[in-house]
Design an enzyme around this catalytic site. Structure first.
Site, mmCIF file in Angstrom:
data_model
loop_
_atom_site.group_PDB
_atom_site.id
_atom_site.type_symbol
_atom_site.label_atom_id
_atom_site.label_comp_id
_atom_site.label_asym_id
_atom_site.label_seq_id
_atom_site.Cartn_x
_atom_site.Cartn_y
_atom_site.Cartn_z
ATOM 1 N N SER A 68 1.130 -1.386 -0.144
ATOM 2 C CA SER A 68 -0.313 -0.164 -0.558
ATOM 3 C C SER A 68 1.104 1.277 0.252
ATOM 4 O O SER A 68 1.854 0.866 0.205
ATOM 5 C CB SER A 68 -1.214 0.124 1.108
ATOM 6 O OG SER A 68 -1.622 1.504 1.801
ATOM 7 N N TYR A 118 -2.546 -1.628 10.596
ATOM 8 C CA TYR A 118 -2.861 -2.312 8.728
ATOM 9 C C TYR A 118 -1.085 -1.714 8.115
ATOM 10 O O TYR A 118 -0.807 -1.756 7.565
ATOM 11 C CB TYR A 118 -3.546 -1.050 7.905
ATOM 12 C CG TYR A 118 -3.789 -1.183 6.890
ATOM 13 C CD1 TYR A 118 -4.357 -2.658 6.535
ATOM 14 C CD2 TYR A 118 -3.377 -0.530 6.405
ATOM 15 C CE1 TYR A 118 -4.177 -2.506 4.557
ATOM 16 C CE2 TYR A 118 -3.291 -0.499 4.529
ATOM 17 C CZ TYR A 118 -4.358 -1.490 4.129
ATOM 18 O OH TYR A 118 -3.719 -1.425 2.828
HETATM 19 N N1 LIG Z 1 -8.142 -0.451 -1.779
HETATM 20 C C1 LIG Z 1 -7.778 0.335 -1.612
HETATM 21 O O1 LIG Z 1 -7.118 1.676 -1.548
HETATM 22 C C2 LIG Z 1 -5.795 -0.543 -0.981
HETATM 23 C C3 LIG Z 1 -4.676 0.932 -1.200
HETATM 24 C C4 LIG Z 1 -3.720 -0.224 -0.512
HETATM 25 C C5 LIG Z 1 -3.672 -1.364 -0.252
HETATM 26 N N2 LIG Z 1 -4.832 -2.329 -0.723
HETATM 27 C C6 LIG Z 1 -4.969 -3.472 -0.610
HETATM 28 O O2 LIG Z 1 -5.607 -4.095 -1.598
HETATM 29 C C7 LIG Z 1 -5.296 -5.553 -0.806
HETATM 30 C C8 LIG Z 1 -7.287 -5.914 -1.607
HETATM 31 O O3 LIG Z 1 -7.972 -5.492 -0.587
HETATM 32 P P1 LIG Z 1 -9.065 -5.008 -1.464
HETATM 33 O O4 LIG Z 1 -9.249 -2.809 -1.152
HETATM 34 O O5 LIG Z 1 -9.484 -5.259 -2.079
HETATM 35 O O6 LIG Z 1 -10.331 -4.632 0.109
HETATM 36 P P2 LIG Z 1 -11.124 -5.794 -0.629
HETATM 37 O O7 LIG Z 1 -12.440 -5.707 -0.557
HETATM 38 O O8 LIG Z 1 -11.754 -5.732 1.417
HETATM 39 O O9 LIG Z 1 -11.131 -7.666 -0.584
HETATM 40 C C9 LIG Z 1 -10.343 -7.381 0.007
HETATM 41 C C10 LIG Z 1 -9.972 -9.206 0.221
HETATM 42 O O10 LIG Z 1 -9.663 -9.921 1.314
HETATM 43 C C11 LIG Z 1 -9.915 -10.827 1.706
HETATM 44 N N3 LIG Z 1 -9.748 -11.250 3.352
HETATM 45 C C12 LIG Z 1 -9.514 -10.970 4.171
HETATM 46 N N4 LIG Z 1 -9.476 -11.464 4.895
HETATM 47 C C13 LIG Z 1 -9.643 -13.049 4.826
HETATM 48 C C14 LIG Z 1 -9.188 -14.120 4.820
HETATM 49 N N5 LIG Z 1 -8.535 -14.094 6.592
HETATM 50 N N6 LIG Z 1 -8.645 -15.254 4.486
HETATM 51 C C15 LIG Z 1 -9.158 -15.074 3.148
HETATM 52 N N7 LIG Z 1 -9.351 -13.991 2.564
HETATM 53 C C16 LIG Z 1 -9.569 -12.574 3.204
HETATM 54 C C17 LIG Z 1 -11.528 -10.707 1.395
HETATM 55 O O11 LIG Z 1 -12.341 -11.564 1.708
HETATM 56 P P3 LIG Z 1 -13.547 -11.191 2.758
HETATM 57 O O12 LIG Z 1 -14.946 -10.374 1.623
HETATM 58 O O13 LIG Z 1 -14.565 -12.690 2.949
HETATM 59 O O14 LIG Z 1 -13.825 -10.863 4.462
HETATM 60 C C18 LIG Z 1 -11.707 -9.944 0.404
HETATM 61 O O15 LIG Z 1 -11.697 -11.053 -0.734
HETATM 62 C C19 LIG Z 1 -5.000 -5.849 0.369
HETATM 63 O O16 LIG Z 1 -4.141 -6.012 0.493
HETATM 64 C C20 LIG Z 1 -5.239 -4.050 0.056
HETATM 65 O O17 LIG Z 1 -4.955 -4.201 1.640
HETATM 66 C C21 LIG Z 1 -6.113 -1.629 -0.976
#
Ligand SMILES: NC(=O)c1ccc[n+]([C@@H]2O[C@H](COP(=O)([O-])OP(=O)(O)OC[C@H]3O[C@@H](n4cnc5c(N)ncnc54)[C@H](OP(=O)(O)O)[C@@H]3O)[C@@H](O)[C@H]2O)c1
Length: 243
Positions: free
Chosen positions: A138, A151
């Site tokens: 991130s 985080y």
């Molecule tokens: N969106 C942003 O602005 C942003 C910015 C920087 C970095 N990121 C990174 O991008 C990645 C994806 O995040 P996102 O933004 O797409 O968020 P998201 O929509 O909340 O997706 C996160 C995914 O991780 C899964 N997950 C969480 N805990 C888990 C567990 N214990 N076992 C298996 N799966 C699990 C969630 O499954 P469930 O649906 O079951 O919870 C979901 O599929 C993350 O690493 C996040 O830190 C995102």
């Protein structure tokens, strides 16, 4: 690296970035193995994308991680890419005690699970002519957002780990990528009612295209959009981010 005819395991593929990346990589002619902890969402994903494999795995559970790695290698011996995408973001009040279980969930999901999953698969990946470990960190790894302190710390640690991982694997067939996303509109932080309405969100399609471009161009540490500014200017942007 070439992004077709690869066999790619991605964690956290049931929503947000993981869901869109899995879909795009499938459309590009890769064998995608989508992992998540929500069986219904996995079924929807495989129905929408015939040929996509799915596997249930809660990445916080060590046994499930071991089982996932063994199953993936046994059923998909051509497996050559792991995308450590699953992540959670929690708001923590540092002026009082924090529930250790809550801390451990965030630490395990964001840091220990990707490290362990990589270690479980790295032997197999080294047997492939071309392979990749892809860690999703991130922009907040470089400039912390103080309301989500652990985080940011887990992402900073995953960035540090990626540097060492890349260095140790430099003489192998395994390339180590770090994708550094900016704010993208997903479910991240929604369990804590995180309000991202003031964030400058990058459209998901633009973000996914940038990730694909970074992988194809062998950009091993890829700051996407505004995250590249956070990566370059680091603590210099702390006050601006934490008004
Ligand atoms: N969106 C942003 O602005 C942003 C910015 C920087 C970095 N990121 C990174 O991008 C990645 C994806 O995040 P996102 O933004 O797409 O968020 P998201 O929509 O909340 O997706 C996160 C995914 O991780 C899964 N997950 C969480 N805990 C888990 C567990 N214990 N076992 C298996 N799966 C699990 C969630 O499954 P469930 O649906 O079951 O919870 C979901 O599929 C993350 O690493 C996040 O830190 C995102």
């Amino acid at each position: 690296m070439k992004l077709s005819q690869q066999t790619i395991l991605i964690t956290g593929a049931t929503s947000g970035i993981g869901l869109h990346l899995a879909s795009k990589l499938h459309q590009m002619g890769n064998q995608v193995i989508a992992c998540g902890r929500n069986q219904l969402q996995l079924q929807k994903l495989s129905s929408a994308h015939p040929g996509m494999a799915t596997h249930l795995c809660d990445v916080t559970d060590e046994q499930q991680r071991r089982e996932l790695a063994a199953w993936a290698v046994a059923h998909y011996p051509a497996l050559n890419m792991l995308i450590n995408n699953a992540g959670i973001m929690q708001q923590l009040d540092l002026t009082g005690p924090i529930d250790p279980a809550r801390m451990m969930t965030e630490l395990t999901t964001n840091l220990l699970a990707p490290i362990h999953l990589s270690s479980l698969l790295v032997g197999h990946l080294q047997g492939q002519p071309v392979a990749a470990l892809i860690n999703i960190t991130s922009g907040l790894a470089f400039t912390p957002l103080a309301i989500v302190p652990l985080y940011c710390a887990t992402k900073a640690a995953l960035h540090s780990f990626s540097l060492s991982q890349r260095h140790q694997l430099q003489d192998t067939s395994v390339r180590v990528f770090e994708i550094i996303p900016p704010a993208v509109g997903t479910n991240l932080g929604h369990q804590d009612n995180y309000d991202n309405s003031n964030d400058e969100l990058m459209p998901m399609a633009d973000f996914i295209n940038a990730v694909i471009g970074a992988l194809q161009q062998d950009t091993y540490e890829a700051g996407i959009g505004i995250a590249e500014q956070l990566r370059q200017q680091r603590e210099g942007l702390f006050d601006l981010l934490n008004l």
